[in-house]
Design a protein around this motif. Structure first.
Motif, PDB file in Angstrom:
ATOM      1  N   UNK A  17       0.853  -1.180   0.000  1.00 49.81           N
ATOM      2  CA  UNK A  17       0.000   0.000   0.000  1.00 49.81           C
ATOM      3  C   UNK A  17       0.890   1.231   0.000  1.00 49.81           C
ATOM      4  N   UNK A  18       0.493   2.208  -0.762  1.00 55.22           N
ATOM      5  CA  UNK A  18       1.292   3.436  -0.873  1.00 55.22           C
ATOM      6  C   UNK A  18       1.419   4.105   0.493  1.00 55.22           C
ATOM      7  N   UNK A  19       2.640   4.506   0.861  1.00 52.92           N
ATOM      8  CA  UNK A  19       2.878   5.106   2.185  1.00 52.92           C
ATOM      9  C   UNK A  19       2.073   6.367   2.382  1.00 52.92           C
ATOM     10  N   UNK A  20       1.879   7.117   1.293  1.00 53.72           N
ATOM     11  CA  UNK A  20       1.127   8.377   1.453  1.00 53.72           C
ATOM     12  C   UNK A  20      -0.320   8.100   1.813  1.00 53.72           C
ATOM     13  N   UNK A  21      -0.891   7.027   1.234  1.00 55.56           N
ATOM     14  CA  UNK A  21      -2.251   6.654   1.565  1.00 55.56           C
ATOM     15  C   UNK A  21      -2.321   6.144   2.990  1.00 55.56           C
ATOM     16  N   UNK A  22      -1.295   5.357   3.380  1.00 58.47           N
ATOM     17  CA  UNK A  22      -1.317   4.764   4.718  1.00 58.47           C
ATOM     18  C   UNK A  22      -1.190   5.827   5.794  1.00 58.47           C
ATOM     19  N   UNK A  23      -0.443   6.827   5.525  1.00 59.00           N
ATOM     20  CA  UNK A  23      -0.208   7.871   6.531  1.00 59.00           C
ATOM     21  C   UNK A  23      -1.283   8.931   6.516  1.00 59.00           C
ATOM     22  N   UNK A  24      -2.336   8.764   5.657  1.00 57.83           N
ATOM     23  CA  UNK A  24      -3.416   9.766   5.596  1.00 57.83           C
ATOM     24  C   UNK A  24      -4.581   9.251   6.422  1.00 57.83           C
ATOM     25  N   UNK A  25      -4.740   9.713   7.643  1.00 63.19           N
ATOM     26  CA  UNK A  25      -5.787   9.201   8.542  1.00 63.19           C
ATOM     27  C   UNK A  25      -7.188   9.428   8.008  1.00 63.19           C
ATOM     28  N   UNK A  26      -7.434  10.573   7.433  1.00 57.63           N
ATOM     29  CA  UNK A  26      -8.793  10.889   6.931  1.00 57.63           C
ATOM     30  C   UNK A  26      -9.222   9.899   5.868  1.00 57.63           C
ATOM     31  N   UNK A  27      -8.296   9.570   5.025  1.00 57.17           N
ATOM     32  CA  UNK A  27      -8.619   8.621   3.953  1.00 57.17           C
ATOM     33  C   UNK A  27      -8.970   7.253   4.527  1.00 57.17           C
ATOM     34  N   UNK A  28      -8.109   6.737   5.449  1.00 59.87           N
ATOM     35  CA  UNK A  28      -8.356   5.413   5.995  1.00 59.87           C
ATOM     36  C   UNK A  28      -9.607   5.355   6.850  1.00 59.87           C
ATOM     37  N   UNK A  29      -9.876   6.391   7.613  1.00 62.96           N
ATOM     38  CA  UNK A  29     -11.107   6.400   8.432  1.00 62.96           C
ATOM     39  C   UNK A  29     -12.344   6.344   7.546  1.00 62.96           C
ATOM     40  N   UNK A 123      -3.779 -10.051   9.590  1.00 64.31           N
ATOM     41  CA  UNK A 123      -2.557  -9.669   8.887  1.00 64.31           C
ATOM     42  C   UNK A 123      -1.777  -8.666   9.730  1.00 64.31           C
ATOM     43  N   UNK A 124      -0.457  -8.703   9.545  1.00 61.98           N
ATOM     44  CA  UNK A 124       0.425  -7.734  10.175  1.00 61.98           C
ATOM     45  C   UNK A 124       0.832  -6.728   9.114  1.00 61.98           C
ATOM     46  N   UNK A 125       0.803  -5.445   9.455  1.00 64.29           N
ATOM     47  CA  UNK A 125       1.167  -4.381   8.510  1.00 64.29           C
ATOM     48  C   UNK A 125       2.188  -3.480   9.179  1.00 64.29           C
ATOM     49  N   UNK A 126       2.925  -2.792   8.347  1.00 67.87           N
ATOM     50  CA  UNK A 126       3.909  -1.851   8.861  1.00 67.87           C
ATOM     51  C   UNK A 126       5.325  -2.401   8.736  1.00 67.87           C
ATOM     52  N   UNK A 127       6.344  -1.589   9.016  1.00 65.06           N
ATOM     53  CA  UNK A 127       7.740  -2.013   8.912  1.00 65.06           C
ATOM     54  C   UNK A 127       8.057  -3.122   9.897  1.00 65.06           C
ATOM     55  N   UNK A 128       9.107  -3.901   9.589  1.00 64.46           N
ATOM     56  CA  UNK A 128       9.473  -5.021  10.435  1.00 64.46           C
ATOM     57  C   UNK A 128      10.560  -4.658  11.443  1.00 64.46           C
ATOM     58  N   UNK A 132      10.327  -0.103  15.621  1.00 62.21           N
ATOM     59  CA  UNK A 132       9.294   0.755  14.999  1.00 62.21           C
ATOM     60  C   UNK A 132       7.954   0.472  15.658  1.00 62.21           C
ATOM     61  N   UNK A 133       7.437   1.524  16.311  1.00 61.89           N
ATOM     62  CA  UNK A 133       6.166   1.356  17.045  1.00 61.89           C
ATOM     63  C   UNK A 133       4.954   1.369  16.110  1.00 61.89           C
ATOM     64  N   UNK A 134       5.169   1.625  14.831  1.00 60.29           N
ATOM     65  CA  UNK A 134       4.009   1.727  13.904  1.00 60.29           C
ATOM     66  C   UNK A 134       3.544   0.381  13.389  1.00 60.29           C
ATOM     67  N   UNK A 135       4.218  -0.677  13.716  1.00 62.28           N
ATOM     68  CA  UNK A 135       3.793  -1.997  13.237  1.00 62.28           C
ATOM     69  C   UNK A 135       2.499  -2.394  13.936  1.00 62.28           C
ATOM     70  N   UNK A 136       1.504  -2.859  13.116  1.00 65.70           N
ATOM     71  CA  UNK A 136       0.166  -3.132  13.637  1.00 65.70           C
ATOM     72  C   UNK A 136      -0.341  -4.473  13.134  1.00 65.70           C
ATOM     73  N   UNK A 137      -1.375  -4.939  13.833  1.00 62.53           N
ATOM     74  CA  UNK A 137      -2.118  -6.125  13.361  1.00 62.53           C
ATOM     75  C   UNK A 137      -3.542  -5.699  13.010  1.00 62.53           C
ATOM     76  N   UNK A 138      -4.105  -6.328  11.924  1.00 60.54           N
ATOM     77  CA  UNK A 138      -5.460  -5.971  11.443  1.00 60.54           C
ATOM     78  C   UNK A 138      -6.316  -7.227  11.414  1.00 60.54           C
ATOM     79  N   UNK A 139      -7.529  -7.098  12.015  1.00 61.70           N
ATOM     80  CA  UNK A 139      -8.511  -8.184  11.993  1.00 61.70           C
ATOM     81  C   UNK A 139      -9.717  -7.745  11.141  1.00 61.70           C
ATOM     82  N   UNK A 140     -10.080  -8.599  10.160  1.00 55.82           N
ATOM     83  CA  UNK A 140     -11.275  -8.343   9.335  1.00 55.82           C
ATOM     84  C   UNK A 140     -12.199  -9.541   9.476  1.00 55.82           C
TER      85      UNK A 140
END
Length: 579
Positions: A17-29, A123-128, A132-140
């Motif tokens: 996923x493009x970093x600019x999209x990922x770092x845009x909170x308004x878009x993801x919300x 899934x796990x997302x973010x840098x390895x 890096x505290x930005x690494x996250x897990x996502x449940x769908x």
């Protein structure tokens, strides 16, 4: 554990996923809040930091109750088959340094104890990087209960359709877009002899023969293999089912297209029409027989009706003839009675008139030659002579006078009357009447009495003059004719050769209701005090009967009257030899 369900179409990894999209909170919300599925994110240690509205509805919690809590505290998952708890927290980095992605199916246990069957993706997302505290897990999570219900309902519907289709007497066949049979009910198996296991998956054309399709459907088939095939089937005018013996059974088919599970199928509902065709042939045979019977009966009725009409017409004619005959008999009897009466009166009057005829001459010698007395004697003598004439008329009518018949010419009788003083007085009285003679010069003789026939001519001519005014036309005609019937049918005549006298005037005519009485004695259409004694036509009737002849009258009011007298020809020696 994997599953080829629609949930498996979800992305297993958010890498790339493009970093600019990922770092845009308004878009993801905006994206996550619009998703119907439940979306939960945690930090690398499993602490919940986001729930979308879909997760709140599915789990039965609010975002404020969950944020900051561990994922295992808000999400209780149990294995679909064993029911064992499934740990939700996964370490961000495995020993081999890779991220853990997985798809699963499990029961979600809500706080109120209800269970929801879900398809899940982790899934796990973010840098390895370990720091890096930005690494996250996502449940769908996707609610599978409604889909499972739909599939169960669909299975039940399909089973119900199968049971229904197998119980109906009509043939039901289901064909897919590849022209392969996917359903073959019991009626189809019974009619064809092929069980479903020998038919399912094979081409329809092996077991069903088609009639001609429309040109448009054939053209569509060439351009569109799916829709065109359905159009082709629906345009079929005839269908025949192939049996195990190779027999072709004609069926009446109803075809339609349906969509099942995203695919198009053609449903053929067929009915065996052999019995109906046999019944139609039988009905048509009976109909033809009935039509023949109806036509024959109609001909008989028409014939019977014609016979009945003829019988009715014959009976009406016979009744009319009988009525006319009765009327003629009645008239003849009446005239005979009047004749007898007239004869008796004439005989008595004749005896009384003898002194009146002889005494006047004696009185002339005994009384003085006084002019007044002599005039009285002359009046007595004239009155006696008039009375004798009336008595003679009565004798003539009664046919009791002696009538010596011999061959005479009717033209001579007419000529003598035209030279008489009576005719001379008629001409002087009405000089405006034009008289036309049409006498046949070759007229055959008749057996008759000249004085009596003279009275017939006289009475007819006098009667014609009286019927006209000061002006008019009178035609006197004689001729020979062959005659078999009279025009007005006063009586029946013997067919033969006759000489006729025709007297036609242009007078006022005689009303129809009085025609039958004109020959009766003292019956007259003339007004009171006019000329005539009332015996003129009665004398004509009597003389004609004495001469074995017939009379006829043709008259219309306002158009004049014609009297016809028919007398038999006299059979002279020459004529009898010719005949």
């Amino acid at each position: 554990m994997t599953d080829p369900s629609p949930a498996s179409n979800l992305p297993h990894s958010l890498e790339g996923v493009d970093d600019s999209e990922y770092t845009n909170p308004t878009h993801w919300l905006s994206v996550l809040n619009s998703i119907v599925d439940a979306v939960i994110t945690t930090d690398r240690f499993g602490v919940v930091d986001f729930l979308n509205p879909g997760a709140e509805r599915m789990i039965g919690v609010t975002s404020s109750d969950c944020l900051g809590k561990g994922i295992n505290e808000i999400l209780e998952l149990r294995d679909e088959y064993s029911g064992d708890p499934m740990p939700c927290y996964r370490h961000a980095d495995q020993e081999d340094g890779s991220s853990e992605d997985m798809s699963f199916r499990a029961f979600l246990v809500r706080p109120d104890g209800d269970k929801v069957l879900v398809d899940g993706t982790f899934a796990m997302i973010g840098p390895r990087s370990e720091n890096d505290q930005s690494r996250k897990s996502v449940w769908v999570l996707r609610d599978r209960s409604k889909r499972q219900f739909s599939e169960a309902y669909l299975r039940e519907s399909e089973e119900g359709f199968t049971r229904l289709a197998d119980t109906t007497a009509d043939v039901i066949i289901l064909v897919n877009a590849e022209k392969l049979i996917t359903f073959w009910n019991h009626a189809a198996a019974a009619l064809s002899g092929f069980p479903p296991k020998d038919v399912i998956g094979k081409e329809l054309s092996e077991f069903v023969r088609f009639g001609k399709a429309t040109k448009e459907a054939s053209e569509t088939t060439q351009t569109d293999s799916q829709i065109g095939y359905f159009n082709y089937l629906e345009s079929i005018s005839q269908l025949e089912i192939v049996t195990t013996y190779g027999e072709l059974i004609p069926v009446e088919a109803s075809l339609s297209s349906i969509q099942l599970r995203g695919s198009w199928f053609t449903v053929l509902i067929c009915r065996d029409v052999r019995e109906r065709k046999r019944a139609e042939i039988e009905i048509n045979r009976y109909r033809l027989q009935l039509e023949d019977l109806v036509q024959e009966r109609t001909r008989e009725l028409v014939k019977t009706n014609e016979q009945l009409k003829n019988e009715i017409a014959q009976r009406i004619h016979e009744e009319e003839q009988r009525r006319k005959l009765e009327e003629r008999v009645r008239r003849a009897e009446k005239m005979e009675s009047l004749g007898i009466l007239a004869g008796g009166v004439a005989h008595d009057l004749n005896n009384l008139l003898s002194p009146l005829l002889g005494y006047p001459q004696i009185l002339r010698t005994l009384v003085p030659a006084d002019r007044k007395i002599q005039h009285m004697i002359e009046q007595i003598e004239t009155a006696a002579e008039d009375a004798v004439a009336i008595v003679d008329d009565l004798h003539t009518f009664s046919r009791r006078s002696r009538c010596n018949l011999k061959p005479i010419s009717l033209n001579d009788v007419v000529d003598r009357f035209l030279k008489s003083s009576i005719y001379d007085r008629l001409r002087r009285r009405k000089p405006g009447v034009e008289v036309t003679l049409q006498l046949d010069e070759k007229l055959p003789p008749v057996n008759g009495s000249s004085p009596h026939l003279m009275k017939v001519v006289m009475n007819l001519v006098v009667n014609a003059y009286d019927a006209m005014g000061e002006e008019g036309s009178l035609v006197i005609e004689t001729a020979a004719t062959d005659r078999a019937r009279l025009m007005n049918g006063y009586e029946s005549m013997i067919p033969g050769k006759y000489v006729f006298l025709r007297v036609t005037d242009s007078g006022e005519g005689i009303p129809e209701d009085k025609l039958e009485r004109i020959f009766e004695p003292y019956f007259s259409t003339k007004q009171m005090n006019e000329s005539g004694t009332g015996l003129g036509l009665a004398i004509v009737y009597g003389v004609v009967k004495d001469h074995h002849g017939y009379y006829d009258v043709i008259s219309r009011v306002g158009e004049g009257t014609t009297f016809l007298i028919y007398l038999p020809e006299a059979l002279t020696e020459d004529r009898s030899t010719d005949s």
